[in-house]
Design a protein around this motif. Structure first.
Motif, PDB file in Angstrom:
ATOM      1  N   UNK A   1      85.442  -1.914  43.363  1.00 14.83           N
ATOM      2  CA  UNK A   1      85.600  -3.267  42.849  1.00 14.83           C
ATOM      3  C   UNK A   1      87.002  -3.753  43.226  1.00 14.83           C
ATOM      4  N   UNK A   2      87.113  -4.873  43.937  1.00 10.35           N
ATOM      5  CA  UNK A   2      88.439  -5.342  44.341  1.00 10.35           C
ATOM      6  C   UNK A   2      89.287  -5.839  43.170  1.00 10.35           C
ATOM      7  N   UNK A   3      88.670  -6.131  42.042  1.00  9.84           N
ATOM      8  CA  UNK A   3      89.427  -6.609  40.887  1.00  9.84           C
ATOM      9  C   UNK A   3      89.980  -5.444  40.068  1.00  9.84           C
ATOM     10  N   UNK A   4      89.096  -4.589  39.568  1.00  9.22           N
ATOM     11  CA  UNK A   4      89.541  -3.524  38.656  1.00  9.22           C
ATOM     12  C   UNK A   4      89.836  -2.206  39.360  1.00  9.22           C
ATOM     13  N   UNK A   5      89.383  -2.055  40.615  1.00 10.25           N
ATOM     14  CA  UNK A   5      89.644  -0.850  41.386  1.00 10.25           C
ATOM     15  C   UNK A   5      88.665   0.286  41.154  1.00 10.25           C
ATOM     16  N   UNK A   6      87.707   0.112  40.243  1.00  9.97           N
ATOM     17  CA  UNK A   6      86.742   1.178  39.947  1.00  9.97           C
ATOM     18  C   UNK A   6      85.914   1.491  41.187  1.00  9.97           C
ATOM     19  N   UNK A   7      85.764   2.787  41.490  1.00  7.19           N
ATOM     20  CA  UNK A   7      84.963   3.234  42.626  1.00  7.19           C
ATOM     21  C   UNK A   7      83.860   4.148  42.096  1.00  7.19           C
TER      22      UNK A   7
END
Length: 176
Positions: free
Chosen positions: A22-28
Motif C-alpha cells: 500500500x503506497x499510503x500505509x506501507x503494509x505489504x
C-alpha cells in the motif's frame, strides 16, 4: 458534533493490496506469515484502541476525514465482519459474502456519537475474537475459498491478509 460531512464514498477494490504494498500505509500483505496474523491483528487494533485515549479522539482532522473514534468504531465492525466471513469460509463451500457498505454503516450507527470507552471495549473484544479465529485455522483450511458479491475471490489466507491491511491502514490513519 452534528451529523458530519459525508466523505467521498470509497468504492475502490482494495484487493490490489494483496499483490503489492500500500503506497499510503506501507503494509505489504505478501510479507505476512500465517502464524503472525493473530498477533498483528491484536497489535493494529491496540493502536486504534490507544488512539481513543488521546484528547480530541472524537474530532475530525478535516471535515471529510474520520476521527480516531470513527476509525476505531469502523475497525471494531471490520473485526466482527471478518469473523463472520472467516466462519463462513471454514464451514461452507465457497460462500458468497453479504454486501457491506462501510460508509452507510458509519452513518447509520452514528460512529461520531459513540462513546470512546464503549468503542474501546467493543474493539478490544472484536479484535480478540477475530485474532483467535485466525489463530485456530488449521493448515489444511488456509486455501478454502470465499467470494464477495462483486466476484472478488479470497482464500482464508488472502482474506487474513486483506483484513490485516484494513487494520494496519487505519492504525496508520490515526497516527499522532
Amino acid at each position: 458534533m452534528t451529523t458530519p460531512a459525508v466523505p467521498v464514498p470509497d468504492d475502490k477494490d482494495w484487493t490490489w493490496t494483496l499483490t503489492r504494498p500500500c503506497p499510503e500505509c506501507g503494509f505489504d500483505a505478501r510479507a505476512v506469515e500465517r502464524a503472525d496474523v493473530p498477533a498483528l491483528l491484536r497489535r493494529y487494533a491496540a493502536v486504534l484502541h490507544d488512539a481513543l485515549d488521546r484528547p480530541g479522539a472524537g474530532e475530525r482532522p478535516a471535515p471529510t476525514v474520520w476521527s480516531p473514534l470513527e476509525y476505531a468504531a469502523h475497525v471494531r465492525d471490520v473485526c466482527a465482519i471478518g469473523t463472520r466471513r472467516l466462519t463462513l469460509m471454514l464451514t461452507e463451500d465457497d460462500p458468497v459474502f453479504d454486501d457491506w457498505d462501510q460508509d452507510e454503516t458509519a452513518l447509520a450507527a452514528r460512529y461520531w456519537e459513540q462513546q470512546p470507552a464503549a468503542v474501546a471495549v467493543g474493539l478490544e473484544a472484536a479484535a480478540e475474537v477475530v485474532a483467535a479465529a485466525f489463530g485456530a485455522v488449521r493448515d489444511e483450511q488456509w486455501q478454502r475459498p470465499g467470494r464477495r458479491s462483486n466476484g472478488s475471490v479470497f482464500t482464508v489466507e488472502s482474506f487474513a491478509r486483506y483484513v490485516l491491511h484494513d487494520l494496519a491502514h487505519h492504525a496508520w490513519d490515526v497516527r499522532p
